[in-house]
Design a protein around this motif. Structure first.
Motif, PDB file in Angstrom:
ATOM      1  N   GLN A  40     123.057  36.413  18.747  1.00 50.80           N
ATOM      2  CA  GLN A  40     123.247  35.754  17.500  1.00 50.80           C
ATOM      3  C   GLN A  40     123.478  35.044  16.308  1.00 50.80           C
ATOM      4  O   GLN A  40     124.254  34.872  15.352  1.00 50.80           O
ATOM      5  N   LEU A  43     123.466  37.727  13.820  1.00 52.84           N
ATOM      6  CA  LEU A  43     124.508  37.539  12.753  1.00 52.84           C
ATOM      7  C   LEU A  43     124.951  36.976  11.787  1.00 52.84           C
ATOM      8  O   LEU A  43     125.750  37.181  10.720  1.00 52.84           O
ATOM      9  N   MET A  74     132.192  41.424   9.084  1.00 50.57           N
ATOM     10  CA  MET A  74     131.406  40.973  10.456  1.00 50.57           C
ATOM     11  C   MET A  74     132.474  40.921  11.446  1.00 50.57           C
ATOM     12  O   MET A  74     132.725  41.704  12.101  1.00 50.57           O
ATOM     13  N   GLY A  78     131.676  43.434  14.752  1.00 53.20           N
ATOM     14  CA  GLY A  78     131.688  42.711  16.609  1.00 53.20           C
ATOM     15  C   GLY A  78     132.122  43.724  17.032  1.00 53.20           C
ATOM     16  O   GLY A  78     131.447  44.307  17.923  1.00 53.20           O
ATOM     17  N   SER A 199     131.032  37.159  16.351  1.00 54.81           N
ATOM     18  CA  SER A 199     130.676  37.227  15.129  1.00 54.81           C
ATOM     19  C   SER A 199     131.284  37.141  13.823  1.00 54.81           C
ATOM     20  O   SER A 199     130.839  36.883  13.120  1.00 54.81           O
TER      21      SER A 199
END
Lengths: 293, 328
Positions: A40, A43, A74, A78, A199
């Protein structure tokens, strides 16, 4: 004295708001699919690189447009995450799923170096070093922006979860995927959507963090750790817990760094995490230890 | 039957170590001897992680901290005038005690809670190695550790490290074949059922943590002895991920796993140096693919391949046999 405290408190809240954003994406994924996503924070790093490395430094996009382009990127990422990492390992035991997200983290940290080069990038952001005085305490405008974005996002998210059918489908899938599927919800698509949303949240966090930190390949893991600590503090799997835990951690860090020792700041923050785990693993809002069946 | 197989494996390990010790200095350049030495140290640490993670199913991120505690204890004791023969066991013992001290409070925690607690532990230890500069030398680390007098003598360290790794691997093989190994696997596969069947899971869990810490402590001592200096970045919590990747890609709960994983992680990048960062992009992708496609890791793949070849030689069956159920 009071000024210092207020300044520390606001700065802590701002950092905490970033942790909370990351912790929130992390909690959403955990609730939806029961995977602890160690990538995470990476990201967040990816979002920061996309904004600073490409949108601003390479393409010179105006403020606002850079955010939109990054969010689109993003979202695509994702989706790719859901398809190429989550779907293949969804039936693997939890340990393997954790290691798979660590694998993704390794891929991302080295891939950004290949794409954007090994030098850390810096960006002044739209606000630069502007400071604002609040009751005599001077605080970076960026910190206020962070807090404002967090409030706005939370309100929007609450609205989405409560009032839109897609938000309700997300909540239903997170609570009980089996039952949600029986009610006619396309859970695979909703799960992909949750990955996309998480994301994008991480991307926003990256956009907010870029002007404060250097954008570098190792910024992600740190953010991941702070997000985990926030989740544990607030209660694993609880959305208000992720928020409160993040804000609390930010304030603990900023006050601890000032009043106790800035050298030992990580020791303090993660000592708190370690003790929470030993004494009250369910955190502030959480239920007793949950494990993926 | 089971004993014959164990003895065969132990003998194969010893023979392989002896052959490598004799042949490697003749075959490869001095620099690669150094790389092999580092690989062997990583192997010892990975074997320890495989005990707690592969056989016991407990997610531990504490391996880098144990590695560092072993190395710093050895370095400090030597600096205080202890001879290496006393400092080495003392360092391993202290690391094991820290393992027990972490394993005991961790009894309450499972799954990702345990993972995060051990990760926090590693992070705190990594920070303390930098911050407690009175003891650890801070960010500069410790220089001029005498070790066993062979620092930077890669060729002389090679047989010693091969011996240590062989003994370590043999220990893991004996454990896997012993009743304790069976109990650990029962605990991994179903903790409640194992407890109901009379397995003392508290003792087992602490024991696994102690064993993994002891292996990492040995790795720390060897690292000091090989390089003659230590710096805190080697023991930063990020390195835990490296050991985790080695064990998973190599094959969890399989004694072939750590050697294959350590080689893939340490040895192969040296030959593929021109790939630079791209190698770890590939390696990370391999981690994901391995978990999704061959959960038994490289060792599972090798075992399956050899099984096929063996069967094809002995009696070629009609049609292929599917891959065996992958072990976690």
């Amino acid at each position: 004295m009071a000024h210092t405290l207020l300044q520390l408190f606001l700065a802590g809240l701002a950092m905490g708001a970033v942790y909370a954003l990351v912790a929130l994406g992390f909690t959403l994924i955990w609730n939806a699919v029961g995977i602890v996503n160690f990538a995470q924070g990476d990201l967040v790093m990816l979002g920061a690189y996309a904004v600073v490395g490409s949108c601003v430094n390479a393409w010179h996009l105006p403020v606002g447009l850079d955010l939109l382009v990054m969010l689109g990127f993003m979202a695509l990422f994702g989706l790719a995450f859901a398809i190429f990492v989550y779907t293949p390992v969804r039936n693997a035991p939890q340990l393997s799923a954790i290691v798979a997200t660590l694998g993704l983290s390794m891929v991302l940290e080295n891939a950004v170096v290949l794409v954007w080069g090994p030098e850390p990038l810096s960006s002044a952001g739209p606000l630069g070093n502007t400071t604002v005085a609040i009751f005599g305490a001077r605080i970076y405008a960026q910190y206020l922006l962070i807090l404002a974005v967090l409030l706005l996002l939370m309100a929007a998210q609450e609205g989405m979860f409560r009032f839109t059918s897609i938000g309700r489908a997300m909540r239903a899938t997170a609570q009980d995927a089996e039952a949600a599927r029986l009610m006619g919800i396309r859970t695979a698509r909703v799960t992909a959507l949750i990955f996309i949303y998480a994301s994008m949240l991480a991307g926003v966090a990256g956009w907010l963090l870029a002007p404060i930190f250097y954008v570098s390949a190792d910024m992600g893991v740190r953010v991941s750790l702070e997000a985990f600590a926030s989740c544990i503090l607030g209660g694993f799997g609880s959305i208000p817990g992720a928020l409160i835990g993040g804000l609390l951690l930010g304030v603990i860090e900023s006050c601890g760094a000032f009043y106790i020792s800035s050298e030992y700041i990580d020791v303090i923050a993660f000592g708190v995490l370690f003790l929470t785990l030993l004494v009250r693993p369910e955190g502030i809002f959480g239920e007793p230890q949950m494990e993926r069946p | 039957m089971e004993h014959a197989r164990l003895w065969g494996r132990l003998a194969a390990t010893v023979v392989l170590a002896a052959v490598l010790a004799a042949a490697l200095p003749l075959l490869v350049e001095p620099y690669y001897i150094h790389v092999v030495d580092v690989t062997l140290i990583n192997l010892v640490i990975a074997i320890g992680l495989n005990l707690v993670l592969g056989f016991g199913g407990q997610i531990s991120f504490a391996q880098s901290a144990f590695f560092g505690i072993g190395a710093y204890t050895f370095g400090s004791l030597e600096a205080a005038g202890w001879p290496a023969v006393a400092a080495a066991p003392a360092a391993v013992l202290l690391t094991s005690c820290v393992g027990a001290a972490l394993g005991w409070p961790a009894l309450r925690l499972r799954g990702h809670y345990l993972a995060l607690a051990t990760l926090a532990f590693s992070l705190i230890m990594g920070e303390l190695m930098v911050d407690l500069d009175m003891i650890t030398g801070g960010a500069n680390g410790m220089m001029n550790i005498h070790g066993i007098g062979l620092a930077r003598d890669d060729a002389a360290m090679l047989p010693i490290l091969l011996g240590v790794a062989a003994v370590g691997l043999a220990g893991s093989m004996i454990f896997a074949a012993s009743p304790a190994g069976l109990r650990a696997r029962a605990f991994r596969d179903n903790a409640i059922a194992a407890q109901a069947a009379g397995v003392n899971i508290r003792a087992l869990k602490i024991g696994l943590f102690v064993a993994s810490a002891a292996y990492a402590g040995v790795g720390g001592v060897c690292y000091c002895a090989l390089l003659g200096y230590i710096s805190p970045d080697v023991f930063a919590w990020q390195t835990t991920f490296a050991y985790l990747a080695m064990v998973v890609v190599g094959g969890l709960g399989n004694n072939l796993g750590p050697p294959l994983g350590a080689a893939l992680y340490t040895l192969v990048p040296e030959w593929l140096r021109f790939l630079q960062e791209a190698y770890f992009v590939i390696f990370g992708s391999v981690v994901i693919v391995v978990i999704a496609v061959v959960p038994g890791g490289m060792a599972g793949l090798v075992g399956w391949l050899f099984g096929r070849i063996g069967r094809a030689i002995v009696h070629s069956p009609p049609g292929g046999r599917p891959a065996p159920e992958a072990r976690r």
